[in-house]
Scaffold this motif. Structure first.
Motif, mmCIF file in Angstrom:
data_model
loop_
_atom_site.group_PDB
_atom_site.id
_atom_site.type_symbol
_atom_site.label_atom_id
_atom_site.label_comp_id
_atom_site.label_asym_id
_atom_site.label_seq_id
_atom_site.Cartn_x
_atom_site.Cartn_y
_atom_site.Cartn_z
ATOM 1 N N ASP A 62 33.757 45.079 42.474
ATOM 2 C CA ASP A 62 35.162 45.538 42.449
ATOM 3 C C ASP A 62 35.574 46.634 41.536
ATOM 4 N N TRP A 63 34.842 46.712 40.423
ATOM 5 C CA TRP A 63 35.229 47.818 39.791
ATOM 6 C C TRP A 63 34.338 48.986 40.191
ATOM 7 N N HIS A 85 36.509 50.704 42.600
ATOM 8 C CA HIS A 85 37.759 51.361 42.398
ATOM 9 C C HIS A 85 37.306 52.626 41.520
ATOM 10 N N HIS A 125 38.859 44.294 36.507
ATOM 11 C CA HIS A 125 38.518 43.884 37.809
ATOM 12 C C HIS A 125 38.017 42.535 37.734
ATOM 13 N N TYR A 135 33.916 45.590 33.203
ATOM 14 C CA TYR A 135 34.844 45.533 34.358
ATOM 15 C C TYR A 135 36.120 44.698 33.982
#
Length: 299
Positions: free
Chosen positions: A282-283, A286, A277, A274
């Motif tokens: 968060d990865w 998205h 990110h 990731y």
């Protein structure tokens, strides 16, 4: 007022009430003498409280380390970050507690700590919706989390609670991040020779979401619940043959990862997954529509 939208200056951050901020982090005073609040140090392990906050001056001093300062100095020491990074954390742009509004401090003001009222099965629509926004399936969250009802300053709230090894909770809802005492790491033991390490429980749940069919005994788990607990977790982590680090991609997480890699070849940095990110969740948010395709055999 939504404090997450505020942008604090250095001067404003220095005026934040340290006693209340420490309470949000899960630290409560062992004793109070006039304006002096004594704690077991949040910066290291100790049995006898030697970390003092003078609430009138809003300054701290750690007698064991021989250093102290203001709120900014504490944040830098606690998180191992720069001034700018700590302000970002206070402004809510990373996965740390939301900032407190600076309030007038009164001499000998009674302590208001977070009190757990009850823990029940996750059922709140607002919390389930929050999990869905984080791309974490409810059926996974309910295996490891509770709906925790708690009281702060005489007002009742509720959030997603993740229990640590000492019985305290990390608590999250769409508007608030907090901890209840005692604060500690969380370990999930299955007898595996490998262990996966996370800063926070949402990243751990994200890994479970990515691999829904992962067997329970495939990995042991450590959730630090604070990077300051890395040393506390080392004895458990280093019993394993391989230690997979899924720490944040900010300066604090990456510095800690590099330090771990320099200590032993057992440590393996998994954060390249990731790299664009801030963290694993968060990865997932998205690119969570097809995580398994992107994930491949990297885990």
């Amino acid at each position: 007022m939504d404090f997450r939208k505020q942008k604090l200056s250095i001067a404003e951050a220095k005026e934040m009430d340290m006693v209340q901020y420490l309470s949000l982090l899960g630290y409560e005073p062992s004793k109070i003498r006039n304006n002096d609040y004594w704690y077991r140090s949040p910066l290291r392990e100790e049995k006898t409280p030697s970390f003092k906050v003078n609430r009138k001056l809003n300054r701290w001093y750690d007698h064991g380390l021989g250093k102290g300062g203001n709120m900014i100095d504490f944040g830098i020491a606690h998180y191992g970050c720069s001034v700018g990074e700590f302000l970002n954390k206070l402004n809510g742009r990373s996965s740390f507690q939301a900032p407190l509004k600076s309030i007038p401090k009164r001499e000998n003001e009674p302590e208001h700590q977070l009190k757990i009222l009850k823990e029940v099965e996750l059922s709140s629509y607002a919390l389930i919706r929050y999990l869905k926004q984080r791309k974490i399936p409810v059926e996974i969250a309910t295996q490891y989390c509770w709906e925790v009802h708690y009281e702060v300053n005489g007002k009742n709230y509720y959030g997603i609670g993740f229990k640590n090894d000492s019985g305290g909770f990390e608590i999250r809802n769409p508007y608030f991040k907090a901890s209840s005492s005692p604060k500690d790491i969380t370990t999930i033991k299955s007898g595996s020779k490998e262990v996966a390490v996370f800063e926070g429980f949402t990243d751990f749940l994200s890994l479970r979401a990515l691999h829904k069919n992962l067997t329970e005994n495939s990995q042991d788990i450590v959730v630090l619940n604070s990077v300051s607990f890395f040393e506390r977790a080392r004895p458990f982590m280093e019993k394993h043959q391989a230690i997979q680090l899924y720490l944040d991609r900010d300066a604090t997480g990456q510095n800690l990862t590099q330090r771990a890699l320099s200590m032993s070849t057992k440590y393996i940095d998994k954060s390249s997954l990731y790299k664009n990110h801030k963290d694993l969740n968060d990865w997932l948010i998205h690119i969570g529509k097809q995580p398994k395709k992107r994930l491949g055999n990297k885990l």
